[in-house]
Design a protein around this motif. Structure first.
Motif, PDB file in Angstrom:
ATOM      1  N   ALA A   1      37.969  41.409  30.083  1.00 51.26           N
ATOM      2  CA  ALA A   1      37.693  41.291  31.521  1.00 51.26           C
ATOM      3  C   ALA A   1      36.461  42.104  31.876  1.00 51.26           C
ATOM      4  CB  ALA A   1      38.881  41.799  32.335  1.00 51.26           C
ATOM      5  N   TRP A   2      35.693  41.610  32.823  1.00 43.53           N
ATOM      6  CA  TRP A   2      34.500  42.362  33.254  1.00 43.53           C
ATOM      7  C   TRP A   2      34.834  43.381  34.331  1.00 43.53           C
ATOM      8  CZ3 TRP A   2      34.555  41.177  38.275  1.00 43.53           C
ATOM      9  CH2 TRP A   2      34.948  39.888  38.655  1.00 43.53           C
ATOM     10  N   GLY A   3      35.964  43.195  35.029  1.00 46.00           N
ATOM     11  CA  GLY A   3      36.274  44.179  36.064  1.00 46.00           C
ATOM     12  C   GLY A   3      37.355  43.730  37.010  1.00 46.00           C
ATOM     13  N   LEU A   4      37.484  44.479  38.071  1.00 44.01           N
ATOM     14  CA  LEU A   4      38.478  44.222  39.112  1.00 44.01           C
ATOM     15  C   LEU A   4      37.824  44.453  40.465  1.00 44.01           C
ATOM     16  CD1 LEU A   4      41.565  46.313  37.893  1.00 44.01           C
ATOM     17  CD2 LEU A   4      41.418  43.826  37.941  1.00 44.01           C
ATOM     18  N   ASP A   5      38.155  43.607  41.410  1.00 40.15           N
ATOM     19  CA  ASP A   5      37.713  43.808  42.796  1.00 40.15           C
ATOM     20  C   ASP A   5      38.921  43.916  43.709  1.00 40.15           C
ATOM     21  OD1 ASP A   5      34.889  43.765  42.609  1.00 40.15           O
ATOM     22  OD2 ASP A   5      34.960  41.607  42.262  1.00 40.15           O
TER      23      ASP A   5
END
Lengths: 133, 133
Positions: free
Chosen positions: B84-88
């Protein structure tokens, strides 16, 4: 680096501090993954060779917790934190491998009054990065 | 609930699924906190009585990892995830106490091509909530 615990009025927008570094071990990566992120490339050294990173990498959730703990261990929030409401724009920009050393830089971005009585918010930018070995 | 592993083309915007539930124990809350979130209200049952929640609560990082693991255990990303590239917009909206049961609902929000060759992105909304005991 230890910091005296800070309350709302003690934070100044733009101030920065850095944490102590921590070494990330293979055993910790695998132990964390087994409970909280059991993807093969975090859990199994052999399987990880055929995965997207070509080797075992830490769960991003683990480096998130490690980074927070580095910040906590400066004592900056010790006794003054009332918990966090969330995170915005979390990005995992580089894989973390066994043997990497991580530390965290914190910058105070914003301060505001909370909608909850007796609570105040401060928003910080944290950057967890690999330091020189 | 098990789901056949899905690749990019198998996800449809608006589709939803739910995970199996998990019981959250006091021992797990304390063990996680000792390594990844050592705030007193996650780590020490006595000290937590005087903390912001009046009792021991789970680290939000732990429920994040539990929720992800619930999703992973459906098999939906098993073998098809490239990380995963990230979380928002992560929000911790309610405290999680020992004895609570959590499960996670996932909704596919967006699909897009990635800037990286051979990678594609799907953005999902996940909601981890307390289920009836």
């Amino acid at each position: 680096m230890k910091i005296k615990p800070k309350y709302f009025d003690d934070f100044h927008i733009g101030e920065t501090f850095e944490t102590e570094p921590n070494l990330i071990s293979k055993d910790e990566i695998i132990d964390f993954a087994s409970k909280y992120d059991p993807q093969a490339f975090h859990l199994d050294e052999e399987a990880a060779k055929n995965g997207p990173f070509g080797q075992l990498t830490s769960s991003g959730f683990m480096t998130l917790g490690k980074s927070f703990t580095q910040i906590f261990n400066t004592d900056v929030f010790n006794g003054s934190s009332m918990g966090a409401w969330g995170l915005d724009e979390l990005r995992w920009t580089k894989p973390v491998y066994p043997g990497d050393t991580l530390k965290t830089k914190v910058e105070v971005l914003e301060k505001k009054l909370s909608s909850k009585p007796n609570q105040r918010d401060r928003k910080v930018k944290t950057n967890c990065f690999k330091s020189k070995r």
